[in-house]
Design an enzyme around this catalytic site. Structure first.
Site, PDB file in Angstrom:
ATOM      1  N   LYS A  82     -22.398  31.025 -42.416  1.00  0.00           N
ATOM      2  CA  LYS A  82     -23.070  31.809 -43.370  1.00  0.00           C
ATOM      3  C   LYS A  82     -23.784  32.825 -42.748  1.00  0.00           C
ATOM      4  O   LYS A  82     -24.336  32.778 -41.639  1.00  0.00           O
ATOM      5  CB  LYS A  82     -23.995  30.961 -44.305  1.00  0.00           C
ATOM      6  CG  LYS A  82     -24.741  31.654 -45.275  1.00  0.00           C
ATOM      7  CD  LYS A  82     -25.607  30.504 -45.945  1.00  0.00           C
ATOM      8  CE  LYS A  82     -26.369  31.188 -47.318  1.00  0.00           C
ATOM      9  NZ  LYS A  82     -27.099  30.107 -47.818  1.00  0.00           N
ATOM     10  N   SER A 157     -26.673  29.938 -52.665  1.00  0.00           N
ATOM     11  CA  SER A 157     -26.439  31.024 -52.197  1.00  0.00           C
ATOM     12  C   SER A 157     -25.190  31.143 -51.018  1.00  0.00           C
ATOM     13  O   SER A 157     -25.016  32.159 -50.629  1.00  0.00           O
ATOM     14  CB  SER A 157     -27.876  31.800 -51.575  1.00  0.00           C
ATOM     15  OG  SER A 157     -27.857  30.715 -50.465  1.00  0.00           O
ATOM     16  N   SER A 181     -28.295  25.067 -52.166  1.00  0.00           N
ATOM     17  CA  SER A 181     -27.364  26.352 -52.057  1.00  0.00           C
ATOM     18  C   SER A 181     -26.233  25.853 -51.236  1.00  0.00           C
ATOM     19  O   SER A 181     -25.570  26.788 -50.875  1.00  0.00           O
ATOM     20  CB  SER A 181     -28.136  27.459 -51.105  1.00  0.00           C
ATOM     21  OG  SER A 181     -29.043  28.033 -52.075  1.00  0.00           O
TER      22      SER A 181
END
Length: 497
Positions: A82, A157, A181
């Site tokens: 990420k 996210s 997330s």
């Protein structure tokens, strides 16, 4: 060795094949690069592809094996990170224009431990800006899509991290979880998402959103792969004072344990929820039957203050975000909008560099931290957080793990909730409590919703929570479910170029 579909192999299988010489790390990387090239036009999971760095890392793994050196547990395994994780020499923007142009001069603990274990980092994955969102649409960059249905969101996210694993464009990925997330996008994309206990994995090198809630964890195709990555990532870190100095058990071995008399707690009151999709409710009840058939006992538990979790979370996380994001001013790193005065430079930089959702949360956080608001909002939320934590402590006196749906709905259509922040926030209603209480949690694939005229078949996830540092119990219960089902073997009909 007979030809194998490299992209279909698990993390453990890939590492074994590279270690015994039946596959070269460079060939493994080439297979995943080819897959990413084919899927990326549709899925858009990557923000940055680290082609030259990845090639050099794979060549180094092959050279180490040729020299007779022992390879690490992730030797030659292609991973995606990420964009929230700091990586030396590789752009790290946290999905935000305000960090454009910043190339970190160091690896955070996550990247360093993964590289030391032999992992090959393929690139940085799409996300909601500063990890603020539940759909991966809060970003100035191309939003990641759900490989199961390109017109649906992958969750957030860590949506890019989940989408990349589901699409097969990396073997596993790393995400961050502040209020769900990791687990919610894992549910939307039909993969496994593991949120470790708070402090089990270092936060050094993970750009902060809400420091008392953030935790890094893996997204993988199965539970044992998640345990393998956690084994590499877990453990004390002198760079992070909140990282726990506690022994690291054998998480992979824990997956083979079958606890006698396992008690699975269920908070029935939470299932009486107006927004709970009937397909999700059915899948959850079927999951409970799997544990019952495997010998577990179902126990009804109470969480009296759970209904306050969403409100409590958004007071606390916005307050911490307002503090953490004050450092992005256009002076020290990243994008700068130069003006004639320092104040004007700050204002212009933050106006251009931050999105509407990030500004909304900064404003909310600034308000709750005001002198005349602090006691009524922030102080009160901290008290409720303690009550929520005590509820979980009492519940775990009666059960070993808690089960619930991961999300009240399967993935929704792109743009469907963009103009309704409150509905978007409720996507995390089942996941937020674990972050407030610092618990360990995991989302497991639990099947697909039935295809209808309005909606294609989409993944559904089931969540397990366990007390802090009880990851071995969590992984054992998760493996018990996974070994009795085939949901984790389903693959999306992703569009390829």
């Amino acid at each position: 060795m007979e030809p194998v579909d490299i992209v279909a192999l698990t993390v453990r299988e890939l590492a074994t094949h590279v270690r015994d010489g039946s596959l070269r790390a460079t060939d493994v990387l080439a297979a995943f690069e080819s897959r990413a090239d084919a899927t990326e036009p549709a899925v858009q999971a990557y923000l940055v592809r680290a082609r030259s760095q990845a090639a050099a890392a794979a060549e180094a793994v092959d050279a180490a094996r040729a020299q007779g050196r022992t390879l690490g547990p992730l030797g030659g395994v292609p991973l995606g990170l990420k964009d929230i994780f700091v990586t030396e020499g590789l752009s790290t923007r946290c999905g935000s224009r305000i960090l454009e142009g910043w190339i970190p001069p160091y690896d955070g603990t996550h990247a360093k431990r993964l590289r030391d274990a032999g992992a090959v980092i393929m690139g940085k994955l799409a996300m909601d800006e500063f990890a603020m969102g539940s759909s991966s649409e809060n970003t100035p960059y191309p939003a990641a899509k759900n490989p199961w249905a390109i017109d649906h969101v992958p969750g957030g996210s860590s949506g890019g991290s989940a989408a990349a694993v589901a699409a097969g464009s990396c073997a596993a990925s790393l995400g961050s979880d502040t209020g769900g997330s990791i687990r919610q996008p894992a549910s939307f994309c039909g993969v496994v998402g593991l949120k470790p206990s708070y402090g089990r994995v270092s936060r050094h090198g993970m750009i902060a959103f809400a420091s008392s809630l953030d935790q890094a964890g893996p997204l993988t195709r199965d539970v044992r792969d998640a345990a393998t990555l956690l084994q590499v990532l877990a453990g004390p870190d002198p760079h992070d004072a909140t990282c726990l100095d506690a022994p690291v058990p054998d998480y992979v071995q824990a997956c083979d344990l079958r606890p006698k008399g396992l008690r699975v707690g269920v908070h029935r009151e939470a299932l009486v929820h107006d927004g709970l999709d009937p397909a999700v409710a059915r899948a959850f009840e079927q999951a409970l039957e799997v544990w019952r058939d495997a010998g577990a006992t179902l126990v009804d538990i109470e969480l009296p203050h759970a209904r306050h979790a969403v409100a409590t979370y958004y007071v606390l996380c916005t307050a911490e975000a307002a503090s953490n994001l004050a450092r992005y001013d256009g002076i020290r790193y990243g994008h700068r909008e130069a003006r004639s005065s320092l104040r004007e430079t700050y204002e212009a930089t933050r106006e251009v560099g931050l999105s509407a959702e990030v500004k909304r949360r900064i404003l909310l956080g600034t308000f709750v931290l005001r002198k005349d608001s602090y006691a009524a909002y922030y102080g009160q939320a901290q008290k409720v957080r303690r009550l929520i934590t005590q509820d979980y402590e009492a519940a775990f006196g009666r059960c070993d793990v808690l089960a619930s749906p991961t999300s009240p709905v399967p993935g929704f259509r792109c743009g469907e909730r963009n103009h309704d922040p409150l509905t978007m926030y409720l996507s995390d209603v089942f996941t937020i409590g674990a972050n407030l209480a610092g618990l360990a949690g995991i989302s497991l694939p639990a099947g697909l919703s039935p295809a209808t005229a309005e909606r294609p078949a989409l993944p559904i996830g089931v969540q397990l929570l366990a007390p802090s540092l009880a990851e071995p119990t969590l992984l054992a219960a998760a493996s018990m479910f996974e070994d009795a089902t085939t949901h984790h073997q389903l693959r999306p009909p992703v569009e390829v170029a």
